[in-house]
Each structure stands twice: as C-alpha cells, then as structure tokens.
Design an enzyme around this catalytic site. Structure first.
Site, PDB file in Angstrom:
ATOM      1  N   LYS A   9       0.860  -1.188   0.000  1.00  0.00           N
ATOM      2  CA  LYS A   9       0.000   0.000   0.000  1.00  0.00           C
ATOM      3  C   LYS A   9       0.891   1.231   0.000  1.00  0.00           C
ATOM      4  O   LYS A   9       1.714   1.416   0.909  1.00  0.00           O
ATOM      5  CB  LYS A   9      -0.906   0.010   1.236  1.00  0.00           C
ATOM      6  CG  LYS A   9      -1.659   1.339   1.458  1.00  0.00           C
ATOM      7  CD  LYS A   9      -2.569   1.311   2.687  1.00  0.00           C
ATOM      8  CE  LYS A   9      -3.161   2.702   2.976  1.00  0.00           C
ATOM      9  NZ  LYS A   9      -4.018   2.730   4.184  1.00  0.00           N
ATOM     10  N   ASP A  34      -2.655  10.379   3.342  1.00  0.00           N
ATOM     11  CA  ASP A  34      -4.051   9.976   3.536  1.00  0.00           C
ATOM     12  C   ASP A  34      -4.783  11.012   4.379  1.00  0.00           C
ATOM     13  O   ASP A  34      -4.712  11.003   5.609  1.00  0.00           O
ATOM     14  CB  ASP A  34      -4.094   8.594   4.219  1.00  0.00           C
ATOM     15  CG  ASP A  34      -5.525   8.103   4.436  1.00  0.00           C
ATOM     16  OD1 ASP A  34      -6.454   8.705   3.855  1.00  0.00           O
ATOM     17  OD2 ASP A  34      -5.696   7.110   5.174  1.00  0.00           O
ATOM     18  N   LYS A  75     -10.189  13.104   7.820  1.00  0.00           N
ATOM     19  CA  LYS A  75      -9.680  12.788   9.154  1.00  0.00           C
ATOM     20  C   LYS A  75      -9.618  14.042  10.015  1.00  0.00           C
ATOM     21  O   LYS A  75      -9.503  15.148   9.486  1.00  0.00           O
ATOM     22  CB  LYS A  75      -8.253  12.224   9.048  1.00  0.00           C
ATOM     23  CG  LYS A  75      -8.159  10.821   8.491  1.00  0.00           C
ATOM     24  CD  LYS A  75      -6.703  10.367   8.433  1.00  0.00           C
ATOM     25  CE  LYS A  75      -6.561   8.974   7.848  1.00  0.00           C
ATOM     26  NZ  LYS A  75      -7.219   7.914   8.621  1.00  0.00           N
ATOM     27  N   GLU A 104      -9.394   3.647   2.148  1.00  0.00           N
ATOM     28  CA  GLU A 104      -8.892   3.711   0.774  1.00  0.00           C
ATOM     29  C   GLU A 104      -7.804   2.688   0.466  1.00  0.00           C
ATOM     30  O   GLU A 104      -7.626   2.295  -0.679  1.00  0.00           O
ATOM     31  CB  GLU A 104      -8.355   5.128   0.489  1.00  0.00           C
ATOM     32  CG  GLU A 104      -6.913   5.408   0.930  1.00  0.00           C
ATOM     33  CD  GLU A 104      -6.671   5.287   2.431  1.00  0.00           C
ATOM     34  OE1 GLU A 104      -7.651   5.378   3.192  1.00  0.00           O
ATOM     35  OE2 GLU A 104      -5.509   5.082   2.836  1.00  0.00           O
ATOM     36  N   ARG A 118      -7.539  -0.467   1.089  1.00  0.00           N
ATOM     37  CA  ARG A 118      -8.055  -1.739   0.539  1.00  0.00           C
ATOM     38  C   ARG A 118      -8.469  -1.587  -0.919  1.00  0.00           C
ATOM     39  O   ARG A 118      -8.419  -2.542  -1.688  1.00  0.00           O
ATOM     40  CB  ARG A 118      -9.214  -2.238   1.417  1.00  0.00           C
ATOM     41  CG  ARG A 118     -10.436  -1.374   1.416  1.00  0.00           C
ATOM     42  CD  ARG A 118     -11.330  -1.623   2.633  1.00  0.00           C
ATOM     43  NE  ARG A 118     -10.756  -1.089   3.872  1.00  0.00           N
ATOM     44  CZ  ARG A 118     -11.302  -1.225   5.070  1.00  0.00           C
ATOM     45  NH1 ARG A 118     -12.451  -1.877   5.212  1.00  0.00           N
ATOM     46  NH2 ARG A 118     -10.716  -0.715   6.138  1.00  0.00           N
TER      47      ARG A 118
END
Ligand code: BES
Ligand code: MN
Ligand code: ZN
Length: 494
Positions: A260, A265, A272, A344, A346
């Site tokens: 990954k 992120d 977040k 995200e 996955r």
C-alpha cells in the site's frame, strides 16, 4: 560510518570495545590487549555497578595503562554465544560510540574465545540499524548532540575476517534496504508524491531489477477503477510500479510482495481530524518496505524470482474526489460501494493484488499495508497483524518474525466476517463499521486474491512511529524488510 573487518592486530588509538559476560570474563584476545591495564576492568565494573548484563555497558575514558583513549565494555550476559542477539549488541555499541568516538575497534570475541564471523556481521548490522537517522531537512546540524554516526570508522577484529567480509555483503544489502525503506517513510508528502516515489523505486534498475511504471492511462485501460477512484481527488496522478528481480531459475514461479503506497491519507471526503494527520505521510510504509526488500534481494543476488508491486496514490478531497455512495468497478469486475473514503488502502490493494495474481500467478502474495487504526488498538506497535489463507505461509512468517524481531500475530478470517462487507447496492462495501474492522478489511482484500496463497500484514502499528531503541531511532522504522528477507532466504531460494 565505515565498517571494516580485519584480523586482530594493534587497535587504533580511539575507542576499544570488548565483550564481557556476566562473570565479567573477557576473551583471550581482549585479555592480551588489556594486559597492561592491570585490574582496571574489575575495579571500574565494581564502582559503576556493571555486571555484564546483555547490552549493558561500562565506559572507561583515558584507561590507565592502555594506548586507547577509551575502553568500552559491553555485556553479553550468560547466554551461550550461539544464542546471543548479536544485533542488539551491535546496537548497544552504536548507541555508545556515536557521540565523540571516531575510530573504533571492536574485538568480536566472547568470554570463551568464540569469534564467529556470523556473529561479527550481525554486530555490524546492529551498528548500521542504530546509526540511521533522517536529517536531510535540518539546516543547522549539531552532529554530536544529535548523535551523528557518519564520521565513525569501525573495525571489527576477528581471525575469520575474510569469511565475515563475504557474509557482510548479504547483510549489508539488508541494512541498505532498511535504510531505503526508512528514508521513504520519513520523507515529507510534498516531496514524495506518487511520481517521485516511482522514480525512487526505479533506481533499482541499477541492481538489475526490471521496473515498469503504469500511469493513469495504463491503469484505466486495465480497469483499475478501485485504485483510480482513490486518486481522483488529488492533483498528483497515481502510479503502479512493478519490480521484478529474477535471481532464481529461469521461468520458475515467482514470489510476490504487494505494498500500500498512499503517499498521504487525508481520509478524502470522509476527512480525518487535524490532530496527528501529519503522520499520514507514513501511509506508504507497505510500499516502502517492498522497495527496500527488492533492493535487499537484488543487492545480495538472492536466488529467487521475486515480484514487487506498489500502488501509489494520494487520498485527497477536492471537487473531483470520490464520494461516499459511489460505486466503482474494480479490475476484477467486482463492484464496490464506497461507504467511507478513508477506507482507501483496501481499494488500492484490491486492484494491485488482482493484477499481481493474474499476471504472475505467484507461489504466494504477501501484502503490507498501514491499513487499519484498529490493529494498533489490538496489537500496539509490537506485532503486525497477520491474516492468511495458508497455514504454511502464516507459520513461516511467524517464525521469520521471531528470528528477526519483526514479530507478527495471526488474526482470524472467516465467513461471518466476510458477510459483514456485503453491500445493499454492489458486490461489497469498503467499510463495515468498527466491529472487527481490521478483520473485515482483510476479508475485503481476500476477495481480490482469487484463491492464491496469500498473507496480509497490517502494519499500521509497526510501520511508523514505533518504539525507539538502539536498533531504531527513526520515525519510519523500515519495518518488514528483515522479516521478508528472512522468509525468502529460509524457504524460497534455490
Ligand atoms: N491509513 C489509515 C489507517 C491508519 C491509522 C494507519 C492510523 C496508521 C495509523 C487507513 O486508511 C484508515 O483510515 N483506516 C480507517 C478505516 C475505516 C474508515 C474503516 C480506520 O482504521 O479507521
Ligand atoms: Mn484512510
Ligand atoms: Zn490509509
């Protein structure tokens, strides 16, 4: 730091390092070197309360009777030399020598006179792991205070120096691989965007690794809409990098590692909280490990065919960003309802895993991902979560974890968890809420491995901001390079 292996001779004037067990006994070579110092060691040990415990140290400056400026005694406890954690000893030495010392001689010999080249190179690896620090962006360096090891010259003295030099080539490859992974995790997200990450991975061509970089267009053609959906809210276009090291028999089935690589992120539209969001620059630790591992394998010319695949995206919210409620069609043809744009990783791995399986039909796939906050709640930062559909692979990973200290803990998979990710509108949804969320994330990934032997390592806890110790002073620890190098060398080299 420069490390050399040499036959025992006259040590440099700087620092002399010897090893003492819990009876304060030192080896014959060290005894010879310390002969002129009388009972210095015994007296100093008594005063300082040094009892030779593993990795404990006794630091004697201006040792009377010796030519050296400093005598450093490191404890080896009562373990037999064969069972000692030599990397830890190396780390303990590193922690002591980097402030002040420049020329260091380590007498790599235990109390009973054993001086195995295998032990000497593990000491060297410990020295290297502990030496690393990330100071690229500090313009005012204070080398001594901050423990700069760059000017150190270390000689490891042992009779089997030639053998140690030979063994070191392979261990140095691992040390370099860990450094590369650490650098990538530590780099700020404005510098390390997907294109820059891909460019750094492409440097492996110098070692004979074949690199292919897929851009947005190529991924669109392949139908990687799960990965592309994550990237679409970012101004930085995504990349998928495929690395191949063919050191095994021609045409032999490869092993595969999938990472990954979310370079940052934010959570996307499901954004977040601000608190601690800066840590999400490390959301590519899985991909960093794969690059570091491929470096290690290629650099030590591992006799294996290995594939590394990393999905590189930035998860951002903008006017074009993916929404909760969107439905995307993955490369596998399976449809995914987006419930939470912060789940995200996955989505990126779904297409990366499917692609890897279809193209390479590997003996196994191991993916690494900073996938869920829940795995930190479950295991802290001392074990990575291990999920696997193959007991043999899981057992091998567990054993490699114990032997390298990069430990993994197996978690369950099962039909009940799998059911949790069924969707009202699509084949599956990308988030099933809080209950067992590390497991449902793994179930999601399993739907994209197409029955291939596979293991998923959730490294949200271990891959960044982990514990600091003599072997790691870095925010990005480069977790997994040693583990997977060990897995390969123990079971998959011809
Ligand atoms: N990158 C995060 C997981 C993470 C959290 C890594 C903390 C390292 C430290 C991942 O993309 C994420 O946001 N996961 C969510 C999933 C949830 C929305 C189903 C999580 O774990 O909360
Ligand atoms: Mn997320
Ligand atoms: Zn993430």
């Amino acid at each position: 730091m420069k490390i050399t292996f040499a036959k025992p001779g006259q040590p440099a004037r700087g620092t002399l390092v010897v090893l003492a067990n819990d009876a304060l006994k030192i080896g014959p070579l060290a005894r010879g070197l310390l002969a002129k110092s009388g009972d210095l060691l015994a007296r100093a040990a008594k005063t300082a309360g040094f009892k030779g415990a593993v990795a404990a140290s006794l630091d004697i400056v201006a040792p009377a009777g010796l030519d050296q400026e400093r005598l450093l005694v490191i404890g080896t406890g009562k373990a037999a030399p064969g069972t000692l954690d030599w990397q830890k000893i190396g780390g303990a030495i590193q922690a002591k020598i980097r402030s002040g010392a420049t020329e260091v001689t380590i007498v790599a010999e235990t109390a009973d006179g054993t001086a195995a080249p295998e032990a000497a190179v593990e000491i060297a690896l410990g020295l290297r792991l502990g030496a690393y620090r990330f100071d690229r962006y500090k313009t005012k360096k204070k080398p001594e205070e901050e423990g700069d090891a760059s000017t150190l010259k270390v000689t490891i003295a042992l009779a089997g120096d030639a053998q140690a030099r030979k063994l070191w080539k392979a261990r140095e490859a691992v040390a370099d691989g860990v450094d590369i992974a650490r650098d990538l995790v530590n780099e700020p997200p404005n510098v390390l965007d997907p294109a820059e990450f891909a460019a750094r991975a492409a440097k492996l061509t110098a070692l004979g690794v074949t690199i292919e970089t897929l851009d947005e267009k190529a991924m669109k053609k392949l139908g990687m809409n799960a990965l592309l959906g994550v990237a679409q809210g970012s101004a930085k276009p995504p990349r998928l990098v495929v690395m191949q090291w063919n050191g095994g028999k021609k045409g032999a089935t490869p092993v595969a590692f999938v990472g990954k690589g979310v370079v940052f992120d934010t959570g996307g539209i499901s954004i977040k909280p601000a608190q601690g969001m800066e840590d999400m620059k490390g959301d590519m630790a899985g991909a960093a490990c794969v690059v570091g591992l491929m470096h290690a394998l290629a650099s030590r010319k591992a006799k294996v065919n290995a594939v590394g695949v990393i999905g590189l995206v930035e998860n951002m919210p903008d006017g074009n960003a993916q929404r909760p409620g969107d439905i995307v069609t993955s490369m596998s043809g399976q449809t995914i309802e987006i419930i939470n744009t912060d789940a995200e990783g996955r989505l990126v791995l779904a297409d990366a895993l499917w692609y890897t399986k279809q193209r390479f039909k590997p003996a196994f796939m191991v993916d690494l991902a900073t996938l869920t906050g829940a795995i930190i709640i479950a295991l802290g930062d001392h074990h990575a979560g291990l999920f696997s559909n193959c007991d043999q692979l899981a057992e091998r990973l567990t054993a490699a974890g114990v032997s390298t200290g990069e430990r993994v803990w197996r978690m369950p998979l099962g039909a009940d968890y799998d059911k949790q990710i069924d969707s009202k509108f699509a084949d599956m949804k990308n988030s099933a809420g809080r209950q067992g969320s590390s497991i449902t994330a793994a179930q999601f990934l399993q739907r994209f491995v197409d029955g291939n032997d596979w293991a998923h390592l959730d490294i949200a806890g271990t891959g960044m901001a982990g514990p600091q110790n003599d072997l790691n002073r870095s925010w990005g620890p480069g977790w997994g390079v040693r583990l997977l190098d060990q897995l390969v060398s123990a079971h998959y080299e011809r």
